[in-house]
Motif scaffolding. Structure first.
Motif, PDB file in Angstrom:
ATOM      1  N   GLN A  88      28.437 -24.330   2.044  1.00 49.96           N
ATOM      2  CA  GLN A  88      27.074 -23.767   1.341  1.00 49.96           C
ATOM      3  C   GLN A  88      26.654 -22.536   2.082  1.00 49.96           C
ATOM      4  OE1 GLN A  88      23.990 -26.654   0.899  1.00 49.96           O
ATOM      5  NE2 GLN A  88      22.347 -25.187   0.846  1.00 49.96           N
ATOM      6  N   ALA A  89      26.807 -22.358   3.442  1.00 51.69           N
ATOM      7  CA  ALA A  89      26.534 -21.167   4.100  1.00 51.69           C
ATOM      8  C   ALA A  89      27.436 -20.139   3.768  1.00 51.69           C
ATOM      9  CB  ALA A  89      26.602 -21.424   5.596  1.00 51.69           C
ATOM     10  N   ARG A  90      28.797 -20.436   3.415  1.00 54.54           N
ATOM     11  CA  ARG A  90      29.836 -19.469   2.914  1.00 54.54           C
ATOM     12  C   ARG A  90      29.320 -18.772   1.454  1.00 54.54           C
ATOM     13  NH1 ARG A  90      32.945 -17.383  -0.557  1.00 54.54           N
ATOM     14  NH2 ARG A  90      32.243 -18.750  -1.984  1.00 54.54           N
ATOM     15  N   ASP A  91      28.734 -19.863   0.685  1.00 57.66           N
ATOM     16  CA  ASP A  91      28.439 -19.394  -0.644  1.00 57.66           C
ATOM     17  C   ASP A  91      27.013 -18.499  -0.636  1.00 57.66           C
ATOM     18  OD1 ASP A  91      30.543 -21.195  -1.511  1.00 57.66           O
ATOM     19  OD2 ASP A  91      29.170 -22.649  -2.349  1.00 57.66           O
ATOM     20  N   TRP A  92      26.090 -19.077   0.139  1.00 58.03           N
ATOM     21  CA  TRP A  92      25.077 -18.249   0.188  1.00 58.03           C
ATOM     22  C   TRP A  92      25.314 -16.654   0.755  1.00 58.03           C
ATOM     23  CZ3 TRP A  92      21.805 -16.557   4.581  1.00 58.03           C
ATOM     24  CH2 TRP A  92      20.887 -15.854   4.352  1.00 58.03           C
ATOM     25  N   ASN A  93      25.912 -16.478   1.963  1.00 53.98           N
ATOM     26  CA  ASN A  93      26.346 -15.270   2.273  1.00 53.98           C
ATOM     27  C   ASN A  93      27.424 -14.660   1.380  1.00 53.98           C
ATOM     28  OD1 ASN A  93      25.418 -14.742   5.055  1.00 53.98           O
ATOM     29  ND2 ASN A  93      25.832 -16.808   5.286  1.00 53.98           N
ATOM     30  N   ALA A  94      28.124 -15.251   0.733  1.00 53.33           N
ATOM     31  CA  ALA A  94      28.818 -14.425  -0.310  1.00 53.33           C
ATOM     32  C   ALA A  94      28.109 -13.757  -1.413  1.00 53.33           C
ATOM     33  CB  ALA A  94      29.843 -15.731  -0.790  1.00 53.33           C
ATOM     34  N   ALA A  95      27.013 -14.439  -1.808  1.00 52.31           N
ATOM     35  CA  ALA A  95      26.064 -13.727  -2.776  1.00 52.31           C
ATOM     36  C   ALA A  95      25.271 -12.826  -2.210  1.00 52.31           C
ATOM     37  CB  ALA A  95      25.305 -14.968  -3.301  1.00 52.31           C
ATOM     38  N   ARG A  96      25.224 -12.504  -1.061  1.00 56.09           N
ATOM     39  CA  ARG A  96      24.522 -11.587  -0.437  1.00 56.09           C
ATOM     40  C   ARG A  96      25.240 -10.114  -0.650  1.00 56.09           C
ATOM     41  NH1 ARG A  96      22.844 -12.958   5.264  1.00 56.09           N
ATOM     42  NH2 ARG A  96      21.309 -11.367   5.083  1.00 56.09           N
ATOM     43  N   PRO A  97      24.363  -9.001  -0.476  1.00 59.76           N
ATOM     44  CA  PRO A  97      25.152  -7.733  -0.684  1.00 59.76           C
ATOM     45  C   PRO A  97      25.782  -7.396   0.651  1.00 59.76           C
ATOM     46  CG  PRO A  97      22.689  -7.649  -0.978  1.00 59.76           C
ATOM     47  CD  PRO A  97      23.000  -9.043  -0.495  1.00 59.76           C
ATOM     48  N   LYS A  98      27.001  -6.507   0.366  1.00 64.18           N
ATOM     49  CA  LYS A  98      27.766  -6.202   1.688  1.00 64.18           C
ATOM     50  C   LYS A  98      27.131  -5.597   2.831  1.00 64.18           C
ATOM     51  CE  LYS A  98      31.788  -3.344   2.386  1.00 64.18           C
ATOM     52  NZ  LYS A  98      32.741  -2.603   1.704  1.00 64.18           N
ATOM     53  N   TYR A 143      28.508  -9.535  17.544  1.00 63.79           N
ATOM     54  CA  TYR A 143      28.030  -9.274  19.100  1.00 63.79           C
ATOM     55  C   TYR A 143      28.992  -9.769  19.762  1.00 63.79           C
ATOM     56  CZ  TYR A 143      23.712  -8.926  16.444  1.00 63.79           C
ATOM     57  OH  TYR A 143      22.660  -8.538  15.419  1.00 63.79           O
ATOM     58  N   GLY A 144      30.276  -9.214  19.642  1.00 60.32           N
ATOM     59  CA  GLY A 144      31.333  -9.324  20.330  1.00 60.32           C
ATOM     60  C   GLY A 144      31.841 -10.915  20.494  1.00 60.32           C
ATOM     61  N   ALA A 145      31.496 -11.829  19.975  1.00 58.62           N
ATOM     62  CA  ALA A 145      32.179 -13.197  19.952  1.00 58.62           C
ATOM     63  C   ALA A 145      32.874 -13.562  18.474  1.00 58.62           C
ATOM     64  CB  ALA A 145      30.882 -14.119  20.014  1.00 58.62           C
ATOM     65  N   PRO A 146      33.881 -14.312  18.861  1.00 57.45           N
ATOM     66  CA  PRO A 146      34.438 -14.805  17.542  1.00 57.45           C
ATOM     67  C   PRO A 146      33.396 -15.131  16.523  1.00 57.45           C
ATOM     68  CG  PRO A 146      34.547 -16.291  19.247  1.00 57.45           C
ATOM     69  CD  PRO A 146      33.942 -15.254  19.969  1.00 57.45           C
ATOM     70  N   ALA A 147      33.702 -15.205  15.274  1.00 59.22           N
ATOM     71  CA  ALA A 147      32.992 -15.500  14.193  1.00 59.22           C
ATOM     72  C   ALA A 147      33.853 -15.960  12.628  1.00 59.22           C
ATOM     73  CB  ALA A 147      31.883 -14.307  13.738  1.00 59.22           C
ATOM     74  N   VAL A 148      33.315 -16.338  11.890  1.00 54.48           N
ATOM     75  CA  VAL A 148      33.746 -16.378  10.362  1.00 54.48           C
ATOM     76  C   VAL A 148      32.993 -15.909   9.405  1.00 54.48           C
ATOM     77  CG1 VAL A 148      34.802 -17.781   8.495  1.00 54.48           C
ATOM     78  CG2 VAL A 148      35.108 -18.485  11.046  1.00 54.48           C
ATOM     79  N   LYS A 149      33.605 -14.695   8.742  1.00 51.99           N
ATOM     80  CA  LYS A 149      32.917 -13.914   7.785  1.00 51.99           C
ATOM     81  C   LYS A 149      33.412 -14.450   6.260  1.00 51.99           C
ATOM     82  CE  LYS A 149      32.468  -9.967  10.878  1.00 51.99           C
ATOM     83  NZ  LYS A 149      32.278  -8.678  11.341  1.00 51.99           N
ATOM     84  N   VAL A 150      32.517 -13.838   5.290  1.00 57.35           N
ATOM     85  CA  VAL A 150      32.933 -13.905   3.951  1.00 57.35           C
ATOM     86  C   VAL A 150      33.697 -12.537   3.996  1.00 57.35           C
ATOM     87  CG1 VAL A 150      32.089 -13.587   1.559  1.00 57.35           C
ATOM     88  CG2 VAL A 150      30.804 -14.825   3.286  1.00 57.35           C
ATOM     89  N   ALA A 151      35.192 -12.577   3.418  1.00 53.25           N
ATOM     90  CA  ALA A 151      35.941 -11.393   3.158  1.00 53.25           C
ATOM     91  C   ALA A 151      35.327 -10.584   2.062  1.00 53.25           C
ATOM     92  CB  ALA A 151      37.324 -11.909   2.874  1.00 53.25           C
ATOM     93  N   GLY A 152      35.298  -9.214   2.012  1.00 55.28           N
ATOM     94  CA  GLY A 152      34.602  -8.563   1.039  1.00 55.28           C
ATOM     95  C   GLY A 152      33.206  -7.926   1.462  1.00 55.28           C
TER      96      GLY A 152
END
Length: 115
Positions: free
Chosen positions: A98-108, A24-33
């Motif tokens: 843990q949040a990174r792991d949870w989001n990594a397991a979610r679909p693209k 939403y226009g703000a900096p963030a950290v995402k799961v690559a892929g």
């Protein structure tokens, strides 16, 4: 250890398969892929937002409400606000993982396309 935006972002980017992005226009950290955001600034002063499953959100709010909380904006969503001024910064950093792991397991993330 004192937490601030730069410290939590550095920690998140040191985790496997992560990248800088925006939400939403703000900096963030995402799961690559898969493009899933797991860390963003949030909508409250002195806090950032962690995108994590609702069960964990509820557990965090119950066990440490001085650190983990939600405004009405986040109620019912898989996201929790985290105050930088926490008594347990190590737990906060662990929850980022843990949040990174949870989001990594979610679909693209699907492209919304152009209207």
């Amino acid at each position: 250890m004192t937490l601030d935006w730069d410290r939590v972002v550095a920690h998140a980017l040191a985790l496997p398969d992560t990248e800088r992005g925006t939400s939403y226009g703000a900096p963030a950290v995402k799961v690559a892929g898969n493009g899933r955001v797991f860390l963003s600034p949030g909508r409250a002063d002195g806090a950032f937002c962690l995108h994590i499953d609702r069960d964990t959100v509820e557990m965090l709010k119950e066990t440490d409400p001085d650190t983990y909380w939600q405004t009405e904006h986040y109620a019912g969503w898989p996201a929790v606000l985290i105050r930088y001024a926490t008594a347990d910064p190590e737990r906060v950093l662990a929850m980022i993982g843990q949040a990174r792991d949870w989001n990594a397991a979610r679909p693209k993330v699907r492209s919304r396309g152009k209207i």
